[in-house]
Structures are given as C-alpha cells and as structure tokens.
Write an enzyme that holds these catalytic residues in place. Sequence first.
Site, short mmCIF file in Angstrom:
data_model
loop_
_atom_site.label_atom_id
_atom_site.label_comp_id
_atom_site.label_asym_id
_atom_site.label_seq_id
_atom_site.Cartn_x
_atom_site.Cartn_y
_atom_site.Cartn_z
N GLY A 6 41.18 63.74 48.57
CA GLY A 6 41.26 64.37 49.62
C GLY A 6 39.94 65.35 50.12
O GLY A 6 39.56 66.47 50.40
N LYS A 7 38.27 64.44 48.82
CA LYS A 7 37.43 65.57 48.58
C LYS A 7 36.00 64.34 49.59
O LYS A 7 35.33 65.37 50.76
CB LYS A 7 37.25 65.05 47.67
CG LYS A 7 38.05 65.19 45.91
CD LYS A 7 37.78 65.00 45.04
CE LYS A 7 39.13 65.64 44.04
NZ LYS A 7 38.51 65.84 42.38
N VAL A 8 36.56 63.05 50.36
CA VAL A 8 35.50 62.79 50.07
C VAL A 8 35.82 61.51 51.77
O VAL A 8 36.76 60.78 51.23
CB VAL A 8 34.30 62.03 49.12
CG1 VAL A 8 33.40 61.46 49.96
CG2 VAL A 8 34.24 62.76 48.52
#
Length: 346
Positions: free
Chosen positions: A298-300
Amino acid sequence: MARMKKADYLGEVVKHIEISKHNVVPLVDAMNDMAFSARDLARAARIYNLMLADKNCSVILTLAGSLFSAGLKKVVVDLVRHNMVDAIVSTGAVIVDQDFFEALGFKHYKGASCGVDDNELRRLHIDRIYDTFIDEDELRVCDDTTRRIADALEPRPYSSREFIEEMGKYLSKHARNKDSVVLAAYEARVPIFVPAFSDCSAGFGMVAHQWNNPARHMSLDSARDFLELTKVKIEARDTGLLMIGGGVPKNFTQDTVVAADIMGKAAPMHKYAVQVTVADVRDGALSSSTLKEASSWGKVETTHEQMVFSEATLAVPLIAGYAYHKGGWKGRKPRKYSDFLNKGTR
C-alpha cells in the site's frame, strides 16, 4: 626508497558533474528506442519530469550510498536550487561526511580501488571509499564541528531535520564552499531527514557532546523524524519519489503512507516512483525490493513507477539532467516544508 607522504595520495580532487552544462535530452530520448536498462532509464527520466510538471505533486528525494564523494553533489545542489525537490531523506554519510564535510572546505580525492596498500593509508590517516580518498584528520574536524553545533543547542530531543537545519544555519555564516546541499536546502526551506543520523561522522560528534554533558544534552528523536515526514506526506497528498539507492531512506519514505493511515489521516499511495539501485532483488532485502512489490504494502502506485538497475554515478546525471533540460520544474511553487514543520502544525 622513501615512504609515501599523505600529500602524495591526496592530489587530484574529485569534481562534481553539473547537469546544467550537459543537455542529455537527445541522448536519453534515443535510449528510449533501445532495450533493457537503457529503455528503463529513459522511462525513469520521463517519470521524474512528469512529477515536476504535475503542479500538485511534491517530490521527495532519497539518497543512500557514497554519492557525493563520487561527484554527484552538485547534481543535488542544482535540484534544490531549481525547486526540483521538496524534501530529502538521506543516510548520514551523504549529508555529513560528504556534503557538510566539503562545505567546511575539505575535498574528496581520486584514489585507486586496487594496487594500494590500505595499511599504508591507515598509517597516513587516509580513508578509502573504493577509488576515492578522504583525509581522516579533516573528518575529525567535521565530527568536532557537529559537536560544537550540538553544544550550542538547548538540551532537548530534536528531529534530525531540526539538527540539520542548525547545520545549515552554521554554514550560512561559516561555509567555505557554498555548493552544499545542506546550505542550499536551508536557504530554500527544503527539509532534510536522516533517520539513522548517528550512523555517520556526526555520530562521533553526538557521542562527544553527550559524554561531555551527561546531565544536560540534546538528543535525536527518530520517532519525531517519522512523524514530521508523515506530516509532509499528509500535507502534500500527491507525492513522487526519486530514490537513489535503497536502505533506510527508501523504506522510511515509503512508509509514510502507512503511518498516515495509522494516524487516521487519508494519504494516497505515492503517485510516482523511480529507484536507481544495483541491489539484487533475489535476496528479499528492502534495498532491492521492486516498486511493484511496494504496491502490495500500500505504498506506491504502479502507473508511473520504474526501477533502474544501474550504478548511481551513471544513471543519476542522465535522469536529473533530462528533467532539468526538459523544464517541467519551471513554474513550480516552492513548498517550503521546513517552514511548515517549524510551525508545529498537527
């Protein structure tokens, strides 16, 4: 045969490449019609230019590895001065041992990666970084300067960003070489975070400061670092990452999305992401983990992301130079996140 002297080794200075002097746009555009790493690099350069042209996007630069000692310092100075980066997350060595060190008037020197006697270098107080030499006695001056800056501060916990701002303030009065990222960022109000700050030359200065002032001393608060950078992410919303190397700066910056969620704040995944690395993806390490893998955490986002498997001194001048000469940065509004953070905004 006479023994070599220190001056015999420390003669030819490493010079910093200047992206403004080399229009690499035709070269990088031509590389887009090639294959393998050439095409990857060309796409990365276009993505960086997209970040800059996106007026709602804040750009976070991460730095890991021996970059400035190798001649990349002026590239980053120019990115800061031309409003092509809004925050920096780095290892301590890049910011202190290499940038602040040179701002004090010291140099890195061309050396050799083989055929040199490292025991002889040790005797002469010369440190080696692959094919680059540094005067250890000058590094000690750098250590002591950070101690003196710490000694002058109010005894309390500081984020690394706050302490580096004090370093910038010091350089604004005492710099002997003004081509400094610390100084340029201080002047442009671009925050610099060094999450593992003690793991560098400044760490020795901090140890000396606390040793000499056991009852009342300043300290570094790594959680405060994380909170401040997360505040930047929340304030910015749309962000692009230009990551040189991996390590702590890469993970620290990517994790702000998750941290914001834990704080109950909506912050989208990083919209753009480019990483330059030589790390091998097969060992499962953070430095080599792909940006698509980061999406699973769920970061990039995966729409505009590109891994470039290349040594930084080859790739960074091309990526940064391409974006500089394409001009997507022109007309960008300075974010001045240092001022935002100094307001103590929740």
